[in-house]
Enzyme design. Structure first.
Site, PDB file in Angstrom:
ATOM      1  N   ASN A  10       0.852  -1.283  -0.027  1.00 23.76           N
ATOM      2  CA  ASN A  10      -0.173   0.090   0.101  1.00 23.76           C
ATOM      3  C   ASN A  10       0.813   1.336   0.098  1.00 23.76           C
ATOM      4  OD1 ASN A  10      -1.597   1.956   0.565  1.00 23.76           O
ATOM      5  ND2 ASN A  10      -2.257   1.287   2.520  1.00 23.76           N
ATOM      6  N   TRP A  11       1.022   1.909  -1.167  1.00 20.70           N
ATOM      7  CA  TRP A  11       1.965   3.009  -1.279  1.00 20.70           C
ATOM      8  C   TRP A  11       1.481   4.225  -0.672  1.00 20.70           C
ATOM      9  CZ3 TRP A  11       4.980   3.048  -6.797  1.00 20.70           C
ATOM     10  CH2 TRP A  11       5.620   1.817  -6.672  1.00 20.70           C
ATOM     11  N   LYS A  12       0.091   4.334  -0.247  1.00 19.50           N
ATOM     12  CA  LYS A  12      -0.532   5.313   0.441  1.00 19.50           C
ATOM     13  C   LYS A  12      -0.041   6.696  -0.486  1.00 19.50           C
ATOM     14  CE  LYS A  12      -0.066   3.245   4.632  1.00 19.50           C
ATOM     15  NZ  LYS A  12      -0.172   3.134   6.279  1.00 19.50           N
ATOM     16  N   HIS A  93      -9.678   1.396   5.259  1.00 16.12           N
ATOM     17  CA  HIS A  93      -8.315   1.497   5.816  1.00 16.12           C
ATOM     18  C   HIS A  93      -8.466   2.607   6.994  1.00 16.12           C
ATOM     19  CE1 HIS A  93      -4.084   2.582   6.510  1.00 16.12           C
ATOM     20  NE2 HIS A  93      -3.684   1.189   6.026  1.00 16.12           N
ATOM     21  N   GLU A  95      -6.732   5.053   7.856  1.00 22.15           N
ATOM     22  CA  GLU A  95      -6.399   6.110   7.276  1.00 22.15           C
ATOM     23  C   GLU A  95      -7.619   6.820   6.740  1.00 22.15           C
ATOM     24  OE1 GLU A  95      -2.775   5.545   5.578  1.00 22.15           O
ATOM     25  OE2 GLU A  95      -1.828   4.825   7.715  1.00 22.15           O
ATOM     26  N   GLU A 165      -5.130  -4.658  10.634  1.00 27.46           N
ATOM     27  CA  GLU A 165      -4.285  -3.822  10.701  1.00 27.46           C
ATOM     28  C   GLU A 165      -4.424  -3.095  11.973  1.00 27.46           C
ATOM     29  OE1 GLU A 165      -2.227  -2.578   6.782  1.00 27.46           O
ATOM     30  OE2 GLU A 165      -3.773  -1.420   7.282  1.00 27.46           O
ATOM     31  N   GLY A 171       2.854   2.045  10.906  1.00 24.84           N
ATOM     32  CA  GLY A 171       4.061   3.276  10.831  1.00 24.84           C
ATOM     33  C   GLY A 171       4.728   3.432  12.219  1.00 24.84           C
ATOM     34  N   SER A 211       3.657  -2.189  10.503  1.00 24.62           N
ATOM     35  CA  SER A 211       5.219  -2.321  10.506  1.00 24.62           C
ATOM     36  C   SER A 211       5.757  -3.534  10.131  1.00 24.62           C
ATOM     37  CB  SER A 211       5.545  -1.843  12.105  1.00 24.62           C
ATOM     38  OG  SER A 211       5.351  -0.504  12.429  1.00 24.62           O
ATOM     39  N   GLY A 232       2.973  -1.061   4.248  1.00 26.74           N
ATOM     40  CA  GLY A 232       3.020   0.433   3.805  1.00 26.74           C
ATOM     41  C   GLY A 232       4.584   0.754   3.599  1.00 26.74           C
ATOM     42  N   GLY A 233       5.126   1.310   4.642  1.00 28.70           N
ATOM     43  CA  GLY A 233       6.359   1.779   4.259  1.00 28.70           C
ATOM     44  C   GLY A 233       7.538   1.056   3.607  1.00 28.70           C
TER      45      GLY A 233
HETATM   46  P1  13P Z   1       3.342   0.376   7.559  1.00 25.74           P
HETATM   47  O1  13P Z   1       3.701  -1.117   7.055  1.00 25.74           O
HETATM   48  O2  13P Z   1       3.977   1.697   7.103  1.00 25.74           O
HETATM   49  O3  13P Z   1       3.100   0.106   9.188  1.00 25.74           O
HETATM   50  O4  13P Z   1       1.813   0.331   7.012  1.00 25.74           O
HETATM   51  C1  13P Z   1       0.745  -0.720   7.165  1.00 25.74           C
HETATM   52  C2  13P Z   1      -0.318  -0.034   6.439  1.00 25.74           C
HETATM   53  O5  13P Z   1      -1.053   0.833   6.862  1.00 25.74           O
HETATM   54  C3  13P Z   1      -0.456  -0.970   5.183  1.00 25.74           C
HETATM   55  O6  13P Z   1      -1.815  -0.646   4.829  1.00 25.74           O
END
Ligand code: 13P
Length: 254
Positions: A10-12, A93, A95, A165, A171, A211, A232-233
């Site tokens: 997920n590149w956000k 999600h 977010e 999640e 993050g 994470s 994510g990251g």
């Molecule tokens: P991180 O891997 O950066 O913690 O993000 C997880 C996430 O929200 C994937 O959708």
């Protein structure tokens, strides 16, 4: 579990066309990890470019609107994502739930719209740190998920993935304990079976997200009822993302 582990990036809100080289590198590396299914969800603007370049990985979106089209300035429908080459959409999600006030009923409407447009869905759920500290994580997640998932899905195994999640793990560098992950995924599994039936519910993949990194991926993906990872990251570079895919490959090979 007979499904391949599913590793989704997920590149956000990260990525311009300069990131296409990273997507190409992920795609090339994925061709050497066929025991794992690899996919990325870049920003909308990169769905079509990534689709054009990718030979192995699927590309998807991070959200969609609940309607097919109309006077909704700034929104993107599931049909548009499919038209751009998207094969799936991440929904619910935290977010989006927090940043855009999305509620369970809206997320369910988006899920139904995505399925109608022929997309697969990755339905996210997860509790806050406060809810976990109060001992209410399992009850909260089950309620949230039940209210967000479509009431009926044809062929859920093909169409549906769930991603657990925990919000406090996203993050932050913190991850849930393997015991807590196993417990939550086991409870989600029971819910899926109760909603969609034994056969339909028992093979849907349940991803863990929060994470996930190459260093912790093997033990997380090797945990009971974990069908892969939503990353994510660590999905933003081919090196770290494919480190996770490699760990998943090793967990399949034992
Ligand atoms: P991180 O891997 O950066 O913690 O993000 C997880 C996430 O929200 C994937 O959708």
């Amino acid at each position: 579990m007979t499904q391949r582990p599913y590793i989704v990036g997920n590149w956000k809100m990260h990525g311009t066309r300069a990131m296409l080289s990273e997507a190409r590198a992920i795609d090339r590396a994925a061709q050497r990890h066929m025991k794992v299914e690899v996919a990325i969800a870049p920003p909308y603007t990169l769905i079509h470019p990534v689709h054009r370049e990718a030979e192995q990985i699927a590309v998807g979106a991070q959200d969609c609107h609940e309607h097919d089209g109309g006077a909704h300035t700034g929104d993107i429908s599931a049909a548009m994502i499919a038209d751009a080459g998207g094969k799936f959409v991440i929904l619910g999600h935290s977010e989006r739930r927090e940043g855009h006030g999305e509620k369970d009923a809206l997320i369910r409407a988006k899920a139904e719209s995505a399925l109608a447009a022929g997309l697969r869905i990755i339905m996210c759920c997860g509790e806050s740190g406060e809810t976990r500290d109060k001992g209410n994580a399992v009850a909260f997640v089950k309620k949230q998920l039940k209210a967000s998932l479509p009431k009926e899905i044809e062929e859920p195994v093909e169409k549906l993935t769930v991603a657990y999640e925990p919000i406090w793990a996203i993050g932050t560098g913190k991850t849930a304990t393997l015991e807590d992950i196993a417990e939550m995924h086991g409870e989600i599994r029971k819910l899926l079976v109760s909603l969609y039936g034994e056969e339909a519910g028992s093979e849907v993949r349940i991803l863990y997200g929060g994470s996930v990194k190459p260093e912790n991926a093997a033990e997380i993906i090797g945990t009971a009822e974990v069908g892969g990872a939503l990353v994510g990251g660590a999905s933003l570079t081919a090196d770290s993302f494919m480190g996770i895919a490699m760990a998943a490959t090793e967990s399949v090979e034992g």
